[in-house]
Design an enzyme around this catalytic site. Structure first.
Site, PDB file in Angstrom:
ATOM      1  N   HIS A  43       0.821  -1.223   0.000  1.00 34.89           N
ATOM      2  CA  HIS A  43       0.000   0.000   0.000  1.00 34.89           C
ATOM      3  C   HIS A  43       0.852   1.268   0.000  1.00 34.89           C
ATOM      4  O   HIS A  43       2.028   1.260   0.304  1.00 34.89           O
ATOM      5  CB  HIS A  43      -1.024  -0.008   1.147  1.00 34.89           C
ATOM      6  CG  HIS A  43      -0.459   0.117   2.525  1.00 34.89           C
ATOM      7  ND1 HIS A  43      -1.222   0.563   3.586  1.00 34.89           N
ATOM      8  CD2 HIS A  43       0.770  -0.141   3.041  1.00 34.89           C
ATOM      9  CE1 HIS A  43      -0.497   0.579   4.676  1.00 34.89           C
ATOM     10  NE2 HIS A  43       0.704   0.158   4.378  1.00 34.89           N
ATOM     11  N   GLU A  44       0.210   2.363  -0.382  1.00 39.81           N
ATOM     12  CA  GLU A  44       0.848   3.678  -0.558  1.00 39.81           C
ATOM     13  C   GLU A  44       1.993   3.636  -1.572  1.00 39.81           C
ATOM     14  O   GLU A  44       3.001   4.307  -1.420  1.00 39.81           O
ATOM     15  CB  GLU A  44       1.355   4.226   0.796  1.00 39.81           C
ATOM     16  CG  GLU A  44       0.314   4.285   1.876  1.00 39.81           C
ATOM     17  CD  GLU A  44      -0.962   4.997   1.454  1.00 39.81           C
ATOM     18  OE1 GLU A  44      -0.916   5.836   0.547  1.00 39.81           O
ATOM     19  OE2 GLU A  44      -2.021   4.689   2.026  1.00 39.81           O
ATOM     20  N   GLY A  45       1.820   2.855  -2.618  1.00 36.36           N
ATOM     21  CA  GLY A  45       2.834   2.760  -3.670  1.00 36.36           C
ATOM     22  C   GLY A  45       3.663   1.517  -3.491  1.00 36.36           C
ATOM     23  O   GLY A  45       4.472   1.421  -2.566  1.00 36.36           O
TER      24      GLY A  45
END
Length: 613
Positions: free
Chosen positions: A458-460
């Site tokens: 998550h978040e890239g």
């Protein structure tokens, strides 16, 4: 050495955070107030989060057809956290904040990630959401939404991904159309109707607070009714679960935001993860379907605004990964000290008549513990260093602030990705130290691994961070960011060369840094992005190891100097030096192998035919 002891050393001995009180924003603070915040968060995490961490892992959120239920323990923890004031810790006094330095705020928040990251993850999203609105929202949006998030009345989310697009934000299809002829005159911001679906929304539906504030990326159709392709057409909207008036009070109207389902996860189970439908008509509002949303900033600038929250979240994810690794390290260290098994090796071999020894006395167990220590403490130092850059960016002299901003740009992909990979590996070693017991639920280390596995995604994802680093960060402004980072690393090397005990490490770091420079140039030698970026992940790994080696060498210089001071905790300082030595001996040599495929622009992965799989 406990997390608190390590944090104190990094904050006060290494980063010298007390000097921040010389700046006007932090003038009312000193070590006593910083310690009071750390003490409060340590106690709150121990009382409200740690005791229920296993409970929320086994009692997943569930949907009864109308609302999502979470364990009462999660509700109590969320409320206690909101009441502590930590949601607004770094904000101005005028909005109920403490004006804490970011570096102290992050060190304090780390207690909650370590005690129960699946218990109170709403805090990171809520404060990040509110910070975004403080930076890009209108005055009334800040008053109505951000301030109520800081107060804990409202909680926040982040709505980017869509089922068909995943991380490819250019392919989102959620639409936002003007809501009537007077849409531009709504005091809360230009009012639109949103229709679309958002996936992987943490805390997208719950009853933890009065309201949920969704920042949603969507596209405004052009005059022909078509969506602008790519990211240029993306705008940002505030879409509250329940509509509010200009005083922030609930109007009693439910917005057209509906839960389509819960995602059942490997770990991080205490936080509901959702698929949300915007504007499907389940909750028609004001006579028609379509979720009401208020434009933030200007049309087409949504991604720029959202990156304010995303970059903050990436550092927070890195810190969360670090603390899960740290929790596993402490658990396996305790186990290794108390688990008797085997006997010492002697000239005549093992003597079965002798009592067994704790497994920490076996060299391979010490190897696994040292690896965890070097990865987790190195990652923690990196995250706090990045937080210190945030303080410099916001309160430093203009030249210093500009350099801090550039360094933060360079380091954000590493701050997110490196702990997510190597502190996860630390959790794997924590299971290994426990042996078969580590694979059972009788011990917490298996949960730490499951919870941490999300952080590489998550978040890239790892791949996205790698493309960002090699494809954008190291070449931005003609390579000025890379040059600035190299100058900081070289400054540490120069200091190390004057310390006999650390000079050898200085030489090894200099060699690794030179290899990074050569590989960067070689990767881009043809100017073909497809060739340059095919091996972006090995580049990310090599770059990250070089950065962590630099951080460790800088910390080691502080530890080495501390040995000569009266009253120093010699065992703790020797432990830091041993962890530094371990990283340089066992991990830094991997850099050369990773960079070989980068520098040669190896095409094995790029040219692999899918039929050959």
């Amino acid at each position: 050495m406990s997390y608190r002891q390590t944090a104190d050393f990094l904050l006060y001995d290494w980063l010298h955070v007390e000097t921040l009180q010389q700046r006007a924003r932090f003038a009312e603070h000193n070590r006593e107030t910083f310690d009071a915040v750390l003490d409060m968060c340590e106690k709150l995490a121990a009382d409200k989060f740690a005791p229920v961490n296993r409970l929320v892992d086994t009692e997943e959120p569930w949907f009864d057809g109308e609302k999502v239920h979470v364990p009462e323990a999660s509700v109590a923890a969320a409320r206690a956290y909101a009441e502590s004031g930590m949601l607004a810790a770094a904000q101005d006094y005028e909005v109920g904040g403490m004006q804490l330095p970011c570096v102290v705020e992050m060190a304090a928040h780390a207690f909650f990630s370590k005690a129960g990251i699946g218990v109170g993850g709403a805090g990171m999203l809520t404060s990040g959401n509110a910070n975004l609105l403080m930076a890009h929202g209108s005055e009334l949006q800040r008053e109505v939404f951000a301030k109520n998030e800081f107060a804990g009345r409202f909680f926040g989310t982040m709505c980017l991904s869509e089922p068909q697009a995943g991380s490819s934000l250019s392919d989102i299809v959620t639409r936002a159309t003007p809501d009537g002829d007077d849409f531009e005159r709504d005091p809360l911001g230009p009012r639109y109707r949103l229709r679309g679906n958002k996936m992987w929304i943490s805390n997208g539906e719950h009853e933890l607070a009065e309201n949920i504030v969704h920042p949603v990326l969507a596209k405004i159709p052009g005059p022909d009714g078509k969506l602008v392709p790519g990211t240029r057409g993306i705008s940002l909207f505030i879409v509250p679960k329940k509509l509010v008036d200009t005083d922030g009070q609930l109007t009693g109207e439910r917005n057209d935001v509906a839960l389509a389902g819960l995602n059942h996860k490997l770990g991080y189970r205490g936080i509901p993860n959702t698929l949300l439908n915007f504007g499907e008509g389940k909750y028609p509002v004001r006579g028609s379907a379509g979720a009401i949303g208020y434009l933030v900033g200007k049309p087409g600038e949504g991604l720029r605004c959202m990156f304010h929250m995303m970059n903050e979240a990436r550092i927070a994810v890195g810190l969360g990964a670090t603390m899960l690794g740290y929790a596993g390290y402490e658990a396996s260290l305790d186990y290794a000290k108390n688990r008797p098994q085997g006997r010492p090796m002697g000239p005549g071999g093992k003597d079965a008549t002798q009592p067994q020894i704790p497994i920490i006395r076996h060299a391979d167990v010490r190897r696994m513990l040292l690896a965890q220590k070097s990865w987790c403490e190195g990652a923690l130092a990196l995250e706090l260093y990045c937080a210190r850059l945030v303080d410099e960016q916001h309160t430093g002299a203009p030249d210093d602030a500009a350099q801090a901003a550039m360094l933060l740009e360079m380091l954000t992909p590493i701050a997110k990705s490196w702990p997510s990979e190597w502190c996860l590996e630390a959790n794997s070693l924590a299971i290994q130290v426990h042996g078969g017991y580590g694979y059972t639920r009788d011990f917490p280390v298996e949960q730490y691994w499951r919870d941490n596995r999300l952080n590489m995604i998550h978040e890239g994802t790892h791949g996205i961070q790698a493309l960002d680093l090699l494809g954008r960060k190291v070449v931005m402004d003609g390579g000025k960011g890379l040059q600035l980072l190299a100058s900081r690393i070289n400054a540490t090397i120069e200091r190390a060369m004057r310390v006999p005990e650390l000079a050898g490490f200085g030489n090894e770091l200099a060699a690794a840094l030179a290899e990074v420079g050569r590989a960067t140039k070689a990767a881009w030698a043809t100017g073909n992005p497809e060739e340059a970026l095919a091996n972006a992940v090995p580049y990310l790994q090599a770059f990250g190891h070089t950065v962590i080696a630099w951080i460790w060498l800088d910390v080691a210089l502080c530890a080495q100097a501390g040995l000569s001071q009266s009253g120093a905790d010699e065992a703790a300082l020797r432990g830091k030096l041993a962890a530094c030595r371990f990283f340089f001996r066992h991990d830094l040599p991997k850099v050369a192998a990773w960079l070989r495929v980068v520098a040669s622009r190896d095409d094995t992965c790029r040219t692999m035919d899918e039929a050959w799989f």
